[in-house]
Design an enzyme around this catalytic site. Structure first.
Site, PDB file in Angstrom:
ATOM      1  N   HIS A   1      35.622  34.166  25.807  1.00 59.30           N
ATOM      2  CA  HIS A   1      36.901  34.803  25.550  1.00 59.30           C
ATOM      3  C   HIS A   1      37.356  35.677  26.713  1.00 59.30           C
ATOM      4  O   HIS A   1      38.504  36.091  26.771  1.00 59.30           O
ATOM      5  CB  HIS A   1      36.795  35.654  24.274  1.00 59.30           C
ATOM      6  CG  HIS A   1      38.123  36.111  23.802  1.00 59.30           C
ATOM      7  ND1 HIS A   1      38.675  37.303  24.198  1.00 59.30           N
ATOM      8  CD2 HIS A   1      39.044  35.512  23.033  1.00 59.30           C
ATOM      9  CE1 HIS A   1      39.874  37.425  23.662  1.00 59.30           C
ATOM     10  NE2 HIS A   1      40.120  36.354  22.952  1.00 59.30           N
ATOM     11  N   CYS A   2      36.455  35.954  27.664  1.00 60.35           N
ATOM     12  CA  CYS A   2      36.807  36.959  28.687  1.00 60.35           C
ATOM     13  C   CYS A   2      37.155  36.355  30.044  1.00 60.35           C
ATOM     14  O   CYS A   2      38.276  36.486  30.510  1.00 60.35           O
ATOM     15  CB  CYS A   2      35.649  37.940  28.845  1.00 60.35           C
ATOM     16  SG  CYS A   2      35.391  38.932  27.377  1.00 60.35           S
ATOM     17  N   ILE A   3      36.175  35.702  30.677  1.00 59.85           N
ATOM     18  CA  ILE A   3      36.342  35.339  32.093  1.00 59.85           C
ATOM     19  C   ILE A   3      37.540  34.402  32.326  1.00 59.85           C
ATOM     20  O   ILE A   3      38.309  34.618  33.264  1.00 59.85           O
ATOM     21  CB  ILE A   3      35.035  34.727  32.658  1.00 59.85           C
ATOM     22  CG1 ILE A   3      33.838  35.658  32.391  1.00 59.85           C
ATOM     23  CG2 ILE A   3      35.155  34.429  34.152  1.00 59.85           C
ATOM     24  CD1 ILE A   3      33.889  36.985  33.079  1.00 59.85           C
TER      25      ILE A   3
ATOM     26  N   ASP B   1      40.951  37.014  30.765  1.00 64.00           N
ATOM     27  CA  ASP B   1      41.324  38.378  31.175  1.00 64.00           C
ATOM     28  C   ASP B   1      42.005  38.462  32.535  1.00 64.00           C
ATOM     29  O   ASP B   1      42.987  39.207  32.686  1.00 64.00           O
ATOM     30  CB  ASP B   1      40.094  39.299  31.157  1.00 64.00           C
ATOM     31  CG  ASP B   1      39.469  39.369  29.773  1.00 64.00           C
ATOM     32  OD1 ASP B   1      40.086  38.878  28.818  1.00 64.00           O
ATOM     33  OD2 ASP B   1      38.368  39.918  29.662  1.00 64.00           O
TER      34      ASP B   1
END
Ligand SMILES: NC(=O)c1ccc[n+]([C@@H]2O[C@H](COP(=O)([O-])OP(=O)(O)OC[C@H]3O[C@@H](n4cnc5c(N)ncnc54)[C@H](O)[C@@H]3O)[C@@H](O)[C@H]2O)c1
Length: 455
Positions: A276-278, A281
């Site tokens: 969900h992040c790299i 974001d």
């Protein structure tokens, strides 16, 4: 512990019976572990989520996130935790933490829909003296420019009538060493007092709190961390492609470089970035930079390189098959691991999906093995699951290891695979079964026979 006594943000404003020390909004990978840690510290915690499935599951002691077992949820319930879909609980909260998703919109920009809807729910129930903290990852300025005005629709003023802060979540799902309590918590308040209130709140259950000047610096710290990973992964991915052509063993070079005790951190190539992040974001940051009229070139380049990796995996798979006189279109291909990282069940943005899509488009017959994923669809089509690992590897023309789950042991893979493409460097690590933790770079394993390759 009397949390209220030690925390100025927890000064009772409401009748004691109705008060929650903490309401966590959004009970997913971030919100639920936070709620668990706060419950363990003795706080009275209510979880608020829009999903009936999530709320009903938690109230029946069923966990839906990797880092907490159902027994953990049961213990939370015994200590007074309750989950609800009713935002009325917000009126009785001393502290409210927002942990809702911040995905990308169909156009690839920020989708703050869940954050704004959470802020509106809070505004409808906000009481004087409440501390509101945003933990969802987002671009610098969101807390002040998006969340604050929505909360102030309550008629209360941030920094005067209630506290407002941003504190990025740094949780690393599946990490057995670092959790909520022992990962330093970055906190930025709208005002000095807001920052102090948030720092005191987290001090109830986090060992180290790190204050930033304001909310923007805390928002930026999170994006800096994730962009740093994104860019460095892209760097080694690009290197992996040209090192293969140059006949350089990049895994060996990384192991050698990593012996430098300062100034270098090892990153490793792989089939792409997931989670969900790299992959998401840095887009929040480049969106904000674009409002200044120019692009964030590092992020754009990293995205381009990392999103090309699934195609590179297909190219390498094709070459491996061709060297054995086989065509991808007539081959049985087994994918090992379809989650985005090892030993967890989270499939969000996993590069396994584009890899599978491209293999299917080229006519390969696909199956997958993943101890954490019971069924798997790509573009609405079920991919058959193999549960007997050794048999599945032995029967496939080509096995592609996409996620380095612990059970994918080098010895096992090398023994049974006809052809194997290891995209995670599992075959370059010391075999855990051999019981050696620190193996010098020159003693690292190498694939033992033809037909077995590392990305
Ligand atoms: N998963 C991670 O590893 C990780 C790590 C650091 C930061 N983050 C960030 O934390 C935030 C949350 O991520 P996550 O992985 O926990 O998401 P998640 O999808 O696991 O959980 C989010 C929960 O919020 C609920 N929700 C959605 N809208 C809501 C609303 N308006 N009110 C109440 N509940 C609502 C959803 O039903 C879901 O249960 C995101 O901004 C993410 O970028 C995630």
């Amino acid at each position: 512990m009397d949390a209220a006594a030690s925390n100025p943000a927890l000064v009772p404003e409401q009748p004691a019976a109705a008060v929650s020390d903490l309401v966590v909004l959004g009970l997913g990978y971030v919100g639920l572990p936070l709620a668990a840690e706060a419950v363990s510290a003795g706080l009275k915690v209510t979880g608020l989520d829009v999903s009936d499935r999530v709320v009903d599951g938690l109230n029946s002691a069923v966990s839906h996130v990797d880092d907490l077992s159902s027994e953990d949820v049961d213990r939370m319930l015994e200590r007074g935790f309750t989950a609800t879909t009713d935002p009325a609980c917000l009126a009785a909260a001393r502290t409210i933490v927002i942990c809702v998703p911040t995905p990308l919109s169909p156009e690839g920009g920020p989708d703050l829909g869940a954050v704004t809807s959470a802020a509106r729910s809070i505004a409808a129930h906000l009481q004087p003296g409440t501390l509101v903290i945003l933990e969802s990852t987002t671009y610098p300025g969101t807390t002040d420019e998006v969340v604050r005005p929505l909360l102030e629709e309550s008629g209360l003023v941030a920094g005067a009538d209630f506290h407002l802060a941003f504190s990025p979540e740094r949780i690393d799902p599946g990490n057995a060493t670092f959790g909520v309590a022992n990962t330093p918590k970055v906190v930025g308040g709208l005002t000095e007092e807001c920052g102090e209130a948030a720092a005191v709140f987290y001090g109830n259950f986090v060992d180290t709190v790190v204050r930033t000047r304001g909310t923007r610096e805390a928002e930026m710290a999170k994006l800096l961390e994730n962009t740093y990973r994104h860019v460095n992964i892209a760097l080694v991915n690009e290197m992996a492609i040209f090192c293969q052509e140059l006949g350089v063993d990049l895994w060996d070079s990384i192991a050698a470089a990593a012996t430098k005790p300062f100034g270098f951190q090892a990153f490793y190539p792989g089939p792409g970035v997931g989670g969900h992040c790299i992959p998401i974001d840095p887009n929040y940051l480049s969106y904000k930079v674009k409002t200044l009229g120019y692009p964030f070139r590092f992020v754009e380049l990293a995205q381009e390189i990392n999103s090309r990796m699934p195609s590179y995996v297909i190219q390498r798979a094709q070459e491996l098959l061709n060297e054995s006189g086989m065509a991808l279109s007539r081959s049985k291909v087994l994918l090992l691991g379809v989650t985005y990282k090892a030993d967890i069940a989270d499939q969000r943005e996993s590069p396994a999906r584009p890899v599978a899509r491209k293999l299917a488009a080229k006519g390969a017959t696909l199956s997958y093995h993943d101890p954490h994923v019971e069924s798997w669809q790509v573009d609405g089509v079920d991919v058959p699951r193999s549960t007997d690992l050794d048999q599945a590897i032995a029967e496939a023309d080509l096995t592609i290891l996409l996620t380095d789950h612990a059970e994918y042991r080098p010895k096992r893979l090398e023994e049974y695979a006809r052809l194997l493409l290891d995209t995670r460097g599992v075959l370059r690590r010391p075999d855990p079964e051999a019981g050696t933790a620190a193996v010098p770079a020159q003693a690292r394993r190498r694939p033992r026979r033809e037909g077995i390759q590392v990305l």
